[in-house]
Write a protein that holds these residues in place. Sequence first.
Motif, PDB file in Angstrom:
ATOM      1  N   ASP A 281      42.705  18.958  42.017  1.00 60.82           N
ATOM      2  CA  ASP A 281      41.320  18.775  42.476  1.00 60.82           C
ATOM      3  C   ASP A 281      40.448  19.907  41.965  1.00 60.82           C
ATOM      4  OD1 ASP A 281      41.673  16.509  44.572  1.00 60.82           O
ATOM      5  OD2 ASP A 281      43.309  17.914  44.935  1.00 60.82           O
ATOM      6  N   LEU A 282      41.084  21.041  41.744  1.00 60.26           N
ATOM      7  CA  LEU A 282      40.351  22.215  41.249  1.00 60.26           C
ATOM      8  C   LEU A 282      41.275  22.984  40.297  1.00 60.26           C
ATOM      9  CD1 LEU A 282      37.933  24.245  41.476  1.00 60.26           C
ATOM     10  CD2 LEU A 282      39.139  25.286  43.399  1.00 60.26           C
ATOM     11  N   ILE A 283      40.717  23.363  39.156  1.00 61.91           N
ATOM     12  CA  ILE A 283      41.468  24.203  38.210  1.00 61.91           C
ATOM     13  C   ILE A 283      40.697  25.504  38.066  1.00 61.91           C
ATOM     14  CG2 ILE A 283      42.330  24.395  35.833  1.00 61.91           C
ATOM     15  CD1 ILE A 283      42.334  21.325  35.785  1.00 61.91           C
ATOM     16  N   THR A 284      41.398  26.618  38.179  1.00 60.30           N
ATOM     17  CA  THR A 284      40.686  27.897  38.051  1.00 60.30           C
ATOM     18  C   THR A 284      41.163  28.665  36.814  1.00 60.30           C
ATOM     19  OG1 THR A 284      42.218  29.278  39.356  1.00 60.30           O
ATOM     20  CG2 THR A 284      40.549  28.066  40.586  1.00 60.30           C
ATOM     21  N   PHE A 285      40.209  29.319  36.176  1.00 55.66           N
ATOM     22  CA  PHE A 285      40.493  30.271  35.093  1.00 55.66           C
ATOM     23  C   PHE A 285      39.804  31.566  35.500  1.00 55.66           C
ATOM     24  CE2 PHE A 285      40.933  26.283  32.805  1.00 55.66           C
ATOM     25  CZ  PHE A 285      41.896  26.538  31.820  1.00 55.66           C
ATOM     26  N   MET A 286      40.502  32.419  36.218  1.00 54.97           N
ATOM     27  CA  MET A 286      39.888  33.644  36.721  1.00 54.97           C
ATOM     28  C   MET A 286      40.364  34.828  35.881  1.00 54.97           C
ATOM     29  SD  MET A 286      38.457  31.998  39.082  1.00 54.97           S
ATOM     30  CE  MET A 286      37.674  32.997  40.331  1.00 54.97           C
ATOM     31  N   PHE A 287      39.447  35.408  35.171  1.00 55.02           N
ATOM     32  CA  PHE A 287      39.747  36.574  34.332  1.00 55.02           C
ATOM     33  C   PHE A 287      40.944  36.328  33.417  1.00 55.02           C
ATOM     34  CE2 PHE A 287      36.725  38.299  37.164  1.00 55.02           C
ATOM     35  CZ  PHE A 287      36.120  39.327  36.465  1.00 55.02           C
ATOM     36  N   VAL A 288      40.961  35.175  32.822  1.00 51.83           N
ATOM     37  CA  VAL A 288      42.043  34.881  31.878  1.00 51.83           C
ATOM     38  C   VAL A 288      41.519  34.244  30.589  1.00 51.83           C
ATOM     39  CG1 VAL A 288      42.630  32.613  32.909  1.00 51.83           C
ATOM     40  CG2 VAL A 288      44.359  33.873  31.671  1.00 51.83           C
ATOM     41  N   LEU A 289      40.332  33.611  30.682  1.00 57.70           N
ATOM     42  CA  LEU A 289      39.863  32.840  29.539  1.00 57.70           C
ATOM     43  C   LEU A 289      39.610  33.726  28.311  1.00 57.70           C
ATOM     44  CD1 LEU A 289      39.464  29.868  29.074  1.00 57.70           C
ATOM     45  CD2 LEU A 289      37.050  30.121  29.593  1.00 57.70           C
ATOM     46  N   ASN A 290      39.006  34.885  28.526  1.00 58.68           N
ATOM     47  CA  ASN A 290      38.714  35.703  27.332  1.00 58.68           C
ATOM     48  C   ASN A 290      39.989  36.248  26.698  1.00 58.68           C
ATOM     49  OD1 ASN A 290      39.227  38.294  28.404  1.00 58.68           O
ATOM     50  ND2 ASN A 290      37.162  38.485  29.200  1.00 58.68           N
ATOM     51  N   GLU A 291      41.025  36.429  27.527  1.00 64.01           N
ATOM     52  CA  GLU A 291      42.334  36.811  26.966  1.00 64.01           C
ATOM     53  C   GLU A 291      42.881  35.691  26.099  1.00 64.01           C
ATOM     54  OE1 GLU A 291      43.951  39.145  30.680  1.00 64.01           O
ATOM     55  OE2 GLU A 291      45.568  38.240  29.544  1.00 64.01           O
ATOM     56  N   VAL A 318      35.469  28.891  36.648  1.00 61.27           N
ATOM     57  CA  VAL A 318      35.756  29.902  35.633  1.00 61.27           C
ATOM     58  C   VAL A 318      34.984  31.176  35.991  1.00 61.27           C
ATOM     59  CG1 VAL A 318      35.729  30.436  33.156  1.00 61.27           C
ATOM     60  CG2 VAL A 318      35.905  28.056  33.897  1.00 61.27           C
ATOM     61  N   ALA A 319      35.680  32.286  35.980  1.00 58.58           N
ATOM     62  CA  ALA A 319      35.005  33.585  36.165  1.00 58.58           C
ATOM     63  C   ALA A 319      35.668  34.576  35.223  1.00 58.58           C
ATOM     64  CB  ALA A 319      35.139  34.063  37.609  1.00 58.58           C
ATOM     65  N   ASP A 320      34.852  35.445  34.666  1.00 59.57           N
ATOM     66  CA  ASP A 320      35.404  36.462  33.757  1.00 59.57           C
ATOM     67  C   ASP A 320      34.350  37.533  33.553  1.00 59.57           C
ATOM     68  OD1 ASP A 320      37.208  37.682  31.884  1.00 59.57           O
ATOM     69  OD2 ASP A 320      38.006  35.682  31.476  1.00 59.57           O
ATOM     70  N   SER A 321      34.750  38.558  32.853  1.00 60.70           N
ATOM     71  CA  SER A 321      33.833  39.668  32.606  1.00 60.70           C
ATOM     72  C   SER A 321      32.508  39.173  32.016  1.00 60.70           C
ATOM     73  CB  SER A 321      34.505  40.631  31.625  1.00 60.70           C
ATOM     74  OG  SER A 321      33.542  41.474  31.067  1.00 60.70           O
ATOM     75  N   ALA A 322      31.411  39.743  32.516  1.00 63.72           N
ATOM     76  CA  ALA A 322      30.104  39.352  31.969  1.00 63.72           C
ATOM     77  C   ALA A 322      29.758  40.177  30.736  1.00 63.72           C
ATOM     78  CB  ALA A 322      29.025  39.525  33.036  1.00 63.72           C
ATOM     79  N   ASP A 353      26.159  31.220  36.782  1.00 62.29           N
ATOM     80  CA  ASP A 353      25.575  32.546  36.915  1.00 62.29           C
ATOM     81  C   ASP A 353      26.145  33.365  35.765  1.00 62.29           C
ATOM     82  OD1 ASP A 353      24.637  35.021  37.615  1.00 62.29           O
ATOM     83  OD2 ASP A 353      25.022  34.755  39.759  1.00 62.29           O
ATOM     84  N   ASP A 354      25.275  33.816  34.876  1.00 66.95           N
ATOM     85  CA  ASP A 354      25.759  34.499  33.670  1.00 66.95           C
ATOM     86  C   ASP A 354      26.203  35.927  33.934  1.00 66.95           C
ATOM     87  OD1 ASP A 354      25.222  32.181  32.399  1.00 66.95           O
ATOM     88  OD2 ASP A 354      23.419  32.874  31.349  1.00 66.95           O
ATOM     89  N   ALA A 355      25.687  36.512  35.010  1.00 66.67           N
ATOM     90  CA  ALA A 355      26.100  37.890  35.326  1.00 66.67           C
ATOM     91  C   ALA A 355      25.802  38.189  36.784  1.00 66.67           C
ATOM     92  CB  ALA A 355      25.362  38.892  34.441  1.00 66.67           C
ATOM     93  N   THR A 356      26.850  38.477  37.517  1.00 64.60           N
ATOM     94  CA  THR A 356      26.672  38.828  38.926  1.00 64.60           C
ATOM     95  C   THR A 356      27.664  39.942  39.260  1.00 64.60           C
ATOM     96  OG1 THR A 356      26.597  37.933  41.168  1.00 64.60           O
ATOM     97  CG2 THR A 356      28.312  37.053  39.760  1.00 64.60           C
ATOM     98  N   TRP A 357      27.344  40.683  40.301  1.00 64.18           N
ATOM     99  CA  TRP A 357      28.232  41.768  40.720  1.00 64.18           C
ATOM    100  C   TRP A 357      28.973  41.382  41.989  1.00 64.18           C
ATOM    101  CZ3 TRP A 357      29.711  46.266  38.538  1.00 64.18           C
ATOM    102  CH2 TRP A 357      28.945  46.765  37.483  1.00 64.18           C
ATOM    103  N   TYR A 358      30.245  41.700  42.040  1.00 65.31           N
ATOM    104  CA  TYR A 358      30.890  41.794  43.337  1.00 65.31           C
ATOM    105  C   TYR A 358      31.112  43.288  43.586  1.00 65.31           C
ATOM    106  CZ  TYR A 358      33.763  42.152  47.261  1.00 65.31           C
ATOM    107  OH  TYR A 358      34.201  42.553  48.501  1.00 65.31           O
ATOM    108  N   PHE A 376      30.718  36.650  35.083  1.00 66.30           N
ATOM    109  CA  PHE A 376      29.986  35.383  35.074  1.00 66.30           C
ATOM    110  C   PHE A 376      30.771  34.375  35.904  1.00 66.30           C
ATOM    111  CE2 PHE A 376      32.799  34.603  31.386  1.00 66.30           C
ATOM    112  CZ  PHE A 376      33.243  33.326  31.662  1.00 66.30           C
ATOM    113  N   VAL A 377      30.082  33.355  36.371  1.00 62.79           N
ATOM    114  CA  VAL A 377      30.734  32.293  37.154  1.00 62.79           C
ATOM    115  C   VAL A 377      30.255  30.938  36.659  1.00 62.79           C
ATOM    116  CG1 VAL A 377      31.084  31.297  39.460  1.00 62.79           C
ATOM    117  CG2 VAL A 377      30.741  33.755  39.242  1.00 62.79           C
TER     118      VAL A 377
END
Length: 383
Positions: A281-291, A318-322, A353-358, A376-377
């Motif tokens: 139902d949901l596929i996540t790519f968290m901090f892996v796509l740019n690798e 998808v979330a990864d470094s902005a 969101d192209d650039a956000t901070w946590y 980014f998200v």
Amino acid sequence: MEDKKKAAIANDPKKVFGRSPDQHILNVVRESCQEAFNLPSFETTLQTIKSHFFDRNYDAVFQNPAHLPVYSARYAPSRALCYYHLFLDHPVLMKTLEGPSTILCIGSGAGSELAGISAAMVHANPVLKVKKVKKSADKEKSIKGAAKAEVQVEVQAEAGAEEMSKDTSDTKDNDTNGAAEDTTLGMEKLTVTSSEPTQEQSAEASAAAVTKTKPKKPKANKHQVTVVMQDYVDWSRILEPMETVIRSRMVLGPERLQCETEIGNVLDLSDSLLERVAKADLITFMFVLNELFQDKKRTMLLVSKIVAAMPSGAHMLVADSAGSFSNLKVGERTYMVYMLLDHLKSLEIVYQDDATWYRCPPSLTYPLKLENMRHFVRIYKKL
Ligand SMILES: C[S@@+](CC[C@H](N)C(=O)[O-])C[C@H]1O[C@@H](n2cnc3c(N)ncnc32)[C@H](O)[C@@H]1O
């Protein structure tokens, strides 16, 4: 106390987390990573990991088993917090946590997704729906006793009463701000006192309960969320203790949270991976796509195959470094990796969101410095 209140205790965020969900999540990660903190070589291993990251030599980071506990202890806490808040901020993500659902997390061995998603699950409280079931059941006056029995069965199935009281008994001595004691008490009373029918009702109720309980069995899993942790290295040394700690500290029994692992290079596009994708139902790519995009050709193929295999209506997060880590050079031009996904016709952008901070609140405590994350998200829906 009313039945519905007792049932709600099991997944009441305040009861589970105490005063600070964020601190509770950090405590869960810290406890899960205790093995790493005890390593005399912790600091030198961390420096080695950082220098491999600097060189973008990701295989050297992850293909050495000695690095894994240290990596998790260092990077999972702030990521887990970030993913927890990300889910809370997006109803479309929270909806998947009500279950039944399957979440396939690519490159998630380090445990950040497991900790963050599990914590968010505590807020996706399916037990609240018992209220509606009870109301409609009460309307059936002629089968009053049976209705009560049905509600009781429903409540137990929803809250996983047996699992919960077992799990929380483990947590009594630990840091849940007294929540565990309340929860156990609530659940114990729930099973004992949720119905006190008259003799006549009792007979009707037990007859109805016998006949109604059986066909209702599958409902015990109707709020189950299966989290599949896919990765190309075996992180069981981290994920197994983390699952145990999460079950105990976040009061999530197997009827609510199912954990599975899938080991293999995602770029190999195995049949078993594509089968998982087709059911997710949901596929996540968290901090892996740019690798992954270190190998552009295979990652482009991966993305197109995954998107093709996703069921219509499923989501991708998808979330990864902005920053420049997410740059993708194609010919003379440089793109951000999400741009490739944004242009796929069969994906609708639900959120961007192209650039956000946590930023980790300074009041939180953890044995290591917590990292603020600029990222980014994207949330996509398969059309
Ligand atoms: C930077 S870490 C991110 C970990 C995790 N998603 C998080 O947010 O904390 C990248 C993860 O992807 C995994 N990984 C890297 N290349 C992979 C590949 N080709 N197939 C599957 N997993 C991979 C690594 O083992 C590691 O767990």
